[in-house]
Design an enzyme around this catalytic site. Structure first.
Site, PDB file in Angstrom:
ATOM      1  N   GLU A  52       0.782  -1.143   0.002  1.00  0.00           N
ATOM      2  CA  GLU A  52       0.176  -0.058  -0.076  1.00  0.00           C
ATOM      3  C   GLU A  52       0.876   0.986   0.099  1.00  0.00           C
ATOM      4  OE1 GLU A  52      -2.800   0.238   3.359  1.00  0.00           O
ATOM      5  OE2 GLU A  52      -2.631   2.436   3.138  1.00  0.00           O
ATOM      6  N   ARG A  56       1.275  10.282   0.039  1.00  0.00           N
ATOM      7  CA  ARG A  56       1.561  11.480   0.849  1.00  0.00           C
ATOM      8  C   ARG A  56       2.947  12.236   0.327  1.00  0.00           C
ATOM      9  NH1 ARG A  56       2.236   9.170   6.799  1.00  0.00           N
ATOM     10  NH2 ARG A  56       0.972   7.176   6.419  1.00  0.00           N
ATOM     11  N   LYS A 140     -10.512  -0.776   6.492  1.00  0.00           N
ATOM     12  CA  LYS A 140      -9.688  -0.393   7.631  1.00  0.00           C
ATOM     13  C   LYS A 140     -10.253  -0.090   8.763  1.00  0.00           C
ATOM     14  CE  LYS A 140      -5.733   2.914   7.468  1.00  0.00           C
ATOM     15  NZ  LYS A 140      -4.862   3.495   6.609  1.00  0.00           N
TER      16      LYS A 140
HETATM   17  O1  LIG Z   1      -1.665   7.202   5.222  1.00  0.00           O
HETATM   18  C1  LIG Z   1      -2.818   6.717   5.524  1.00  0.00           C
HETATM   19  O2  LIG Z   1      -3.733   6.435   4.667  1.00  0.00           O
HETATM   20  C2  LIG Z   1      -3.211   6.508   6.886  1.00  0.00           C
HETATM   21  O3  LIG Z   1      -4.283   6.006   7.197  1.00  0.00           O
HETATM   22  C3  LIG Z   1      -2.003   6.199   7.682  1.00  0.00           C
HETATM   23  C4  LIG Z   1      -1.243   4.852   7.904  1.00  0.00           C
HETATM   24  O4  LIG Z   1      -2.100   3.918   7.391  1.00  0.00           O
HETATM   25  C5  LIG Z   1      -0.585   4.693   8.911  1.00  0.00           C
HETATM   26  O5  LIG Z   1       0.324   5.817   9.200  1.00  0.00           O
HETATM   27  C6  LIG Z   1       0.176   3.523   8.976  1.00  0.00           C
HETATM   28  O6  LIG Z   1       0.309   3.586  10.394  1.00  0.00           O
HETATM   29  P1  LIG Z   1       1.761   3.198  11.009  1.00  0.00           P
HETATM   30  O7  LIG Z   1       2.150   1.770  10.950  1.00  0.00           O
HETATM   31  O8  LIG Z   1       1.645   3.635  12.332  1.00  0.00           O
HETATM   32  O9  LIG Z   1       2.712   4.180  10.514  1.00  0.00           O
END
Ligand SMILES: O=C(O)C(=O)C[C@H](O)[C@H](O)COP(=O)(O)O
Length: 218
Positions: A52, A56, A140
């Site tokens: 995924e 960003r 999700k």
């Molecule tokens: O970018 C997106 O669509 C999000 O919703 C955030 C990510 O899913 C999280 O940042 C991943 O989570 P971490 O493993 O804590 O880094």
């Protein structure tokens, strides 16, 4: 006239559920386009043929296109979808599934319009019910740890058995197994397989090792 790199990539249709491809969905933030293909190959080599890619960063769409074109053996999706326009852009770049941190009616409609499988983000029971009402049973759970973690999802399994989740947000190799043991969890999402310092060092062997460890979690 559009340049060749802007031509839509034809996504290969994905049969079956996005939740059942890998136990851990690698959530990847890429700062450098040239890292896209080596990261995807390292994940595949480690036994995780899915990624995924979060929308960003400035290179995200081009990175998606590179992976879709050059690493067809990985199931590549786009994360951080915040608008219907982004959903279309991701599809045109070759995304085979979409993930959003939330689920507004417009976003749900926009993701449905792409024809791709997608995981809308939910964090409360009413949000889960609203997504089910839209006919979508896979979603999700975000931000997972901050929203109550595995105990919260366990509490949902009996009253709302039709919803299946990819919990994401704050999950680690240590906390993943508690989620994966739940009947309503297909996979967990996490960025721990591709830490920023490992990407900056271009340590693809480390990504492969982290992927291999994650692939063995279930
Ligand atoms: O970018 C997106 O669509 C999000 O919703 C955030 C990510 O899913 C999280 O940042 C991943 O989570 P971490 O493993 O804590 O880094």
């Amino acid at each position: 006239m559009s340049s060749p790199s802007e031509a839509p990539v034809r996504p290969v249709p994905h049969q079956g559920s996005v939740l059942d491809v890998v136990p851990v969905m690698p959530v990847v933030v890429l700062e450098r386009l040239e890292h896209a293909v080596p990261v995807a190959r390292a994940l595949v080599a480690g036994g995780l043929p899915a990624i995924e890619l979060t929308l960003r960063t400035e290179v995200a769409l081009e990175a998606l296109r590179a992976i879709a074109t050059e690493v067809p053996e990985i199931l590549v999706g786009a994360g951080t979808i915040l608008s219907p326009a982004q959903a279309q852009e991701a599809r045109d770049a070759g995304a085979r599934f979409l993930v959003s941190p939330g689920a507004t009616p417009a976003l749900l409609a926009g993701m449905l319009d792409t024809g791709l499988p997608f995981l809308p983000g939910t964090a409360t029971v009413s949000e889960v019910l609203a997504v089910l009402e839209a006919g979508v049973t896979e979603m999700k759970f975000f931000p997972a740890e901050a929203s109550g973690g595995a105990p919260y999802l366990k509490s949902l399994a009996s009253p709302v058995p039709t919803a299946r989740f990819c919990p994401t947000g704050g999950i680690t190799a240590a906390s993943a197994p508690a989620y994966l043991a739940l009947p309503n969890v297909g996979c967990v999402g996490g960025s721990w397989l591709t830490p920023a310092d490992v990407l900056a060092a271009e340590d693809w062997g480390r990504v492969e090792t982290l992927a291999r460890e994650a692939a063995a979690l279930r």
